[in-house]
Motif scaffolding. Sequence first.
Motif, PDB file in Angstrom:
ATOM      1  N   SER A 121      44.977  66.974  37.681  1.00  0.00           N
ATOM      2  CA  SER A 121      45.606  68.065  36.988  1.00  0.00           C
ATOM      3  C   SER A 121      46.280  67.543  35.684  1.00  0.00           C
ATOM      4  O   SER A 121      46.360  68.130  34.724  1.00  0.00           O
ATOM      5  CB  SER A 121      46.607  68.720  38.017  1.00  0.00           C
ATOM      6  N   GLU A 131      50.604  84.844  42.320  1.00  0.00           N
ATOM      7  CA  GLU A 131      49.446  84.139  42.887  1.00  0.00           C
ATOM      8  C   GLU A 131      49.656  82.721  42.968  1.00  0.00           C
ATOM      9  O   GLU A 131      48.944  82.082  43.863  1.00  0.00           O
ATOM     10  CB  GLU A 131      48.429  85.090  42.361  1.00  0.00           C
ATOM     11  N   ILE A 132      49.978  82.252  41.771  1.00  0.00           N
ATOM     12  CA  ILE A 132      50.174  80.906  41.318  1.00  0.00           C
ATOM     13  C   ILE A 132      50.966  80.325  42.579  1.00  0.00           C
ATOM     14  O   ILE A 132      50.783  79.177  43.136  1.00  0.00           O
ATOM     15  CB  ILE A 132      50.571  80.487  40.041  1.00  0.00           C
ATOM     16  N   GLN A 163      45.878  68.724  31.935  1.00  0.00           N
ATOM     17  CA  GLN A 163      47.302  69.069  31.111  1.00  0.00           C
ATOM     18  C   GLN A 163      47.377  68.234  30.051  1.00  0.00           C
ATOM     19  O   GLN A 163      48.078  68.679  28.924  1.00  0.00           O
ATOM     20  CB  GLN A 163      48.336  69.332  32.169  1.00  0.00           C
ATOM     21  N   ILE A 194      47.391  85.545  33.855  1.00  0.00           N
ATOM     22  CA  ILE A 194      47.187  84.740  35.333  1.00  0.00           C
ATOM     23  C   ILE A 194      48.353  85.192  35.959  1.00  0.00           C
ATOM     24  O   ILE A 194      49.570  84.716  35.592  1.00  0.00           O
ATOM     25  CB  ILE A 194      46.981  83.332  35.333  1.00  0.00           C
ATOM     26  N   ASP A 195      48.345  86.079  37.127  1.00  0.00           N
ATOM     27  CA  ASP A 195      49.687  86.330  38.021  1.00  0.00           C
ATOM     28  C   ASP A 195      50.298  85.085  38.534  1.00  0.00           C
ATOM     29  O   ASP A 195      49.780  84.469  39.391  1.00  0.00           O
ATOM     30  CB  ASP A 195      48.938  87.147  39.175  1.00  0.00           C
ATOM     31  N   ILE A 196      51.435  85.117  38.209  1.00  0.00           N
ATOM     32  CA  ILE A 196      52.646  83.972  38.538  1.00  0.00           C
ATOM     33  C   ILE A 196      52.667  83.918  39.846  1.00  0.00           C
ATOM     34  O   ILE A 196      52.975  82.917  40.457  1.00  0.00           O
ATOM     35  CB  ILE A 196      53.781  83.963  37.648  1.00  0.00           C
ATOM     36  N   LEU A 206      49.545  80.182  46.019  1.00  0.00           N
ATOM     37  CA  LEU A 206      48.672  79.239  46.260  1.00  0.00           C
ATOM     38  C   LEU A 206      49.176  77.805  46.192  1.00  0.00           C
ATOM     39  O   LEU A 206      48.845  77.267  47.276  1.00  0.00           O
ATOM     40  CB  LEU A 206      47.651  78.965  45.018  1.00  0.00           C
ATOM     41  N   SER A 207      50.309  77.543  45.475  1.00  0.00           N
ATOM     42  CA  SER A 207      51.043  76.251  45.972  1.00  0.00           C
ATOM     43  C   SER A 207      51.790  76.266  47.083  1.00  0.00           C
ATOM     44  O   SER A 207      51.818  75.258  47.911  1.00  0.00           O
ATOM     45  CB  SER A 207      52.048  76.411  44.605  1.00  0.00           C
ATOM     46  N   ARG A 231      43.875  78.489  33.204  1.00  0.00           N
ATOM     47  CA  ARG A 231      45.111  78.390  34.037  1.00  0.00           C
ATOM     48  C   ARG A 231      46.282  78.763  33.316  1.00  0.00           C
ATOM     49  O   ARG A 231      47.569  79.392  33.975  1.00  0.00           O
ATOM     50  CB  ARG A 231      45.180  76.911  34.194  1.00  0.00           C
TER      51      ARG A 231
END
Length: 327
Positions: free
Chosen positions: A105, A268-269, A109, A264-266, A272-273, A259
């Motif tokens: 990752s 949902e991130i 980045q 992108i729905d924060i 998942l984390s 990403r």
Amino acid sequence: MATQVPLHLGEKVMPQAPMVQLNNGEYCVPQHYLTYEHTLESVEALICDIDYDPRYVVFAAEQESGIYIQVGVVGHDNYNNSLQGSKLKLLFGRKWRVEPELSTSEIIQTVFLAIKKSREHEIRELFKLSVNNTVTTPFNTHIDLPLMARFYEPQQQHKTSRNEITPQKQIDTVLSCIDYDGCQLTTTAVQQRPNHLWLVDIAVHCSELSSLPEIEQQTLYLQLQDLSLNTLCRAVMQEFIRLSDLHVDQHFSYKGFFRFDPDIDIAEIASLSQQSRKHELAAHFASEFTKSNKQVDDMRIPPVQAGALAEKHEAIIKQFQLHKTAF
């Protein structure tokens, strides 16, 4: 069992690391339970799965000092005064070092950041300001900083009396001195709030030669402390940088996943984390996990040579009463 989960090149599962079941029923081994030994081959494979603007070509190479990433920008020399007659070139930016122990990752980045900064480097050179009958690029990154530190002398800014000129005229005078990638700027609205801040709307009129899609049909909405040339130019430049960064956010993808897109729905991130970390570690693995993290942390400690810089660091350590393990 953990080896059944597909891994990227350069990744290895920690001994006895647990598999994690996500809410959708799928299993994974999160990146914090992996160790990494990336090579030029594994970095190149990651870059192959990254997409952005084809004008930004991402290279990977290796020297004695290690692997690095470098972005080449397809474009004209910004300092060539005859752009129509000049041929496209591949212009290279700085090198971004990639340590083998970086997570997958983090490498993706790094590419993301390298593209952002290459783009910012370019747009800073596209901001041209006419001063004293000379066209300059005051925000470019090639200005001699040691020279400025030695000889820069601040001048008192000339402030026009509001009785002599209207706020919109004052803004228009500044904007008439600005050329951004061949585009012109005009004021569409000016308002001063009760707190004395200025709200200024500026329309961007693009030329056919403009290469920046994010400014097409764009209006800049600025909040300013005053209407001086310095304040206005800096606010406009900052807005162009913001738009450039947003363009990368929206169009940078890895294996088709955007990403960094603000859509992108924060939540949902975050979910998942949380799923990848919400479980108890067995005692036998917890020890291995702690040991691995310490090894990575130790590898990131830079060696310090005796001298003026070390003395500067020593003063900081004393100021914050830090533990001197790193030294």
